[in-house]
Design a protein around this motif. Structure first.
Motif, PDB file in Angstrom:
ATOM      1  N   ILE A 164       9.772  -4.861  14.687  1.00 16.15           N
ATOM      2  CA  ILE A 164      10.041  -4.690  13.261  1.00 16.15           C
ATOM      3  C   ILE A 164       8.850  -3.999  12.617  1.00 16.15           C
ATOM      4  O   ILE A 164       7.693  -4.397  12.810  1.00 16.15           O
ATOM      5  N   TYR A 165       9.153  -2.938  11.848  1.00 16.64           N
ATOM      6  CA  TYR A 165       8.140  -2.194  11.106  1.00 16.64           C
ATOM      7  C   TYR A 165       8.558  -2.115   9.644  1.00 16.64           C
ATOM      8  O   TYR A 165       9.747  -2.072   9.325  1.00 16.64           O
ATOM      9  N   ARG A 166       7.590  -2.038   8.760  1.00 17.85           N
ATOM     10  CA  ARG A 166       7.857  -1.839   7.337  1.00 17.85           C
ATOM     11  C   ARG A 166       7.924  -0.342   7.084  1.00 17.85           C
ATOM     12  O   ARG A 166       7.032   0.404   7.487  1.00 17.85           O
ATOM     13  N   LEU A 167       9.002   0.093   6.431  1.00 16.36           N
ATOM     14  CA  LEU A 167       9.146   1.487   6.028  1.00 16.36           C
ATOM     15  C   LEU A 167       9.222   1.556   4.518  1.00 16.36           C
ATOM     16  O   LEU A 167       9.839   0.703   3.872  1.00 16.36           O
ATOM     17  N   GLU A 168       8.606   2.603   3.979  1.00 15.64           N
ATOM     18  CA  GLU A 168       8.590   2.808   2.534  1.00 15.64           C
ATOM     19  C   GLU A 168       9.070   4.215   2.220  1.00 15.64           C
ATOM     20  O   GLU A 168       8.804   5.149   2.980  1.00 15.64           O
ATOM     21  N   HIS A 169       9.764   4.324   1.119  1.00 15.25           N
ATOM     22  CA  HIS A 169      10.261   5.612   0.623  1.00 15.25           C
ATOM     23  C   HIS A 169      10.239   5.554  -0.896  1.00 15.25           C
ATOM     24  O   HIS A 169      10.571   4.508  -1.480  1.00 15.25           O
ATOM     25  N   PHE A 212       9.409   9.164   5.157  1.00 12.43           N
ATOM     26  CA  PHE A 212       9.137   7.751   4.943  1.00 12.43           C
ATOM     27  C   PHE A 212       7.710   7.482   5.405  1.00 12.43           C
ATOM     28  O   PHE A 212       7.129   8.255   6.163  1.00 12.43           O
ATOM     29  N   THR A 213       7.162   6.365   4.974  1.00 14.93           N
ATOM     30  CA  THR A 213       5.885   5.894   5.486  1.00 14.93           C
ATOM     31  C   THR A 213       6.162   4.684   6.359  1.00 14.93           C
ATOM     32  O   THR A 213       6.791   3.730   5.910  1.00 14.93           O
ATOM     33  N   ASP A 227       0.260  -1.723  10.166  1.00 11.98           N
ATOM     34  CA  ASP A 227      -0.372  -2.975   9.739  1.00 11.98           C
ATOM     35  C   ASP A 227      -0.845  -2.746   8.309  1.00 11.98           C
ATOM     36  O   ASP A 227      -0.426  -1.786   7.673  1.00 11.98           O
ATOM     37  N   ASP A 228      -1.719  -3.585   7.817  1.00 11.43           N
ATOM     38  CA  ASP A 228      -2.145  -3.463   6.428  1.00 11.43           C
ATOM     39  C   ASP A 228      -2.857  -2.150   6.124  1.00 11.43           C
ATOM     40  O   ASP A 228      -2.798  -1.649   5.015  1.00 11.43           O
ATOM     41  N   ALA A 229      -3.534  -1.563   7.118  1.00 13.64           N
ATOM     42  CA  ALA A 229      -4.333  -0.372   6.855  1.00 13.64           C
ATOM     43  C   ALA A 229      -3.765   0.903   7.478  1.00 13.64           C
ATOM     44  O   ALA A 229      -3.971   1.986   6.955  1.00 13.64           O
ATOM     45  N   ALA A 230      -3.069   0.791   8.588  1.00 20.01           N
ATOM     46  CA  ALA A 230      -2.611   1.974   9.323  1.00 20.01           C
ATOM     47  C   ALA A 230      -1.172   2.327   8.963  1.00 20.01           C
ATOM     48  O   ALA A 230      -0.328   1.456   8.758  1.00 20.01           O
ATOM     49  N   GLU A 231      -0.911   3.624   8.924  1.00 20.72           N
ATOM     50  CA  GLU A 231       0.436   4.107   8.621  1.00 20.72           C
ATOM     51  C   GLU A 231       0.668   5.425   9.340  1.00 20.72           C
ATOM     52  O   GLU A 231      -0.272   6.116   9.718  1.00 20.72           O
ATOM     53  N   LEU A 232       1.947   5.758   9.516  1.00 24.68           N
ATOM     54  CA  LEU A 232       2.359   7.027  10.103  1.00 24.68           C
ATOM     55  C   LEU A 232       3.446   7.634   9.232  1.00 24.68           C
ATOM     56  O   LEU A 232       4.256   6.905   8.653  1.00 24.68           O
ATOM     57  N   PRO A 233       3.524   8.967   9.177  1.00 27.76           N
ATOM     58  CA  PRO A 233       4.678   9.589   8.531  1.00 27.76           C
ATOM     59  C   PRO A 233       5.878   9.494   9.474  1.00 27.76           C
ATOM     60  O   PRO A 233       5.727   9.580  10.697  1.00 27.76           O
ATOM     61  N   ALA A 234       7.039   9.286   8.927  1.00 31.69           N
ATOM     62  CA  ALA A 234       8.274   9.235   9.711  1.00 31.69           C
ATOM     63  C   ALA A 234       9.367   9.929   8.913  1.00 31.69           C
ATOM     64  O   ALA A 234       9.660   9.546   7.787  1.00 31.69           O
ATOM     65  N   ALA A 279      10.646  -1.103  -0.328  1.00 31.85           N
ATOM     66  CA  ALA A 279      10.124  -1.239   1.037  1.00 31.85           C
ATOM     67  C   ALA A 279      11.094  -2.091   1.844  1.00 31.85           C
ATOM     68  O   ALA A 279      11.707  -3.023   1.324  1.00 31.85           O
ATOM     69  N   MET A 280      11.247  -1.751   3.131  1.00 29.81           N
ATOM     70  CA  MET A 280      12.192  -2.470   3.982  1.00 29.81           C
ATOM     71  C   MET A 280      11.593  -2.697   5.353  1.00 29.81           C
ATOM     72  O   MET A 280      10.775  -1.904   5.812  1.00 29.81           O
ATOM     73  N   ASP A 281      11.982  -3.776   5.979  1.00 28.39           N
ATOM     74  CA  ASP A 281      11.570  -4.080   7.335  1.00 28.39           C
ATOM     75  C   ASP A 281      12.738  -3.771   8.262  1.00 28.39           C
ATOM     76  O   ASP A 281      13.823  -4.351   8.111  1.00 28.39           O
ATOM     77  N   LEU A 282      12.511  -2.839   9.207  1.00 29.13           N
ATOM     78  CA  LEU A 282      13.563  -2.428  10.130  1.00 29.13           C
ATOM     79  C   LEU A 282      13.100  -2.611  11.569  1.00 29.13           C
ATOM     80  O   LEU A 282      11.933  -2.360  11.888  1.00 29.13           O
TER      81      LEU A 282
END
Length: 90
Positions: free
Chosen positions: A58-63, A15-16, A20-27, A68-71
């Motif tokens: 709460i973080y937004r996760l994408e797959h 998942f990503t 914030d709008d610019a930063a992301e981490l792999p999960a 996209a979901m907020d968890l």
């Protein structure tokens, strides 16, 4: 929308995690488990890099296979591979 059956096939996938709008981490989703309470309760455990250590919020996760979901993620463990974050449903 959020069910254990929806996430079980995605265990092991990436998942990503949006910081914030610019930063992301792999999960990586490393576990999807049924809860002990109601039949609908379950938890998801994600593994992300050790740095930066993220606070619970709460973080937004994408797959690619999901919208996209907020968890609400809570840090639950530090391992040699990174940090584990848990989302609990139901």
């Amino acid at each position: 929308m959020f069910t254990l059956a929806r996430f079980e096939p995605l265990v092991g996938s990436r998942f990503t995690l949006r910081l914030d709008d610019a930063a992301e981490l792999p999960a990586q989703l490393i576990d999807a488990s049924a809860g002990r309470g109601s039949a609908k309760s379950f938890s998801l455990t994600f593994e992300a890099p050790a740095e930066p250590a993220l606070p619970q919020r709460i973080y937004r996760l994408e797959h690619p296979q999901l919208d996209a979901m907020d968890l609400f993620l809570v840090p639950v463990a530090r391992t040699a591979a990174g940090l584990h974050y848990e989302a609990v449903f139901g």
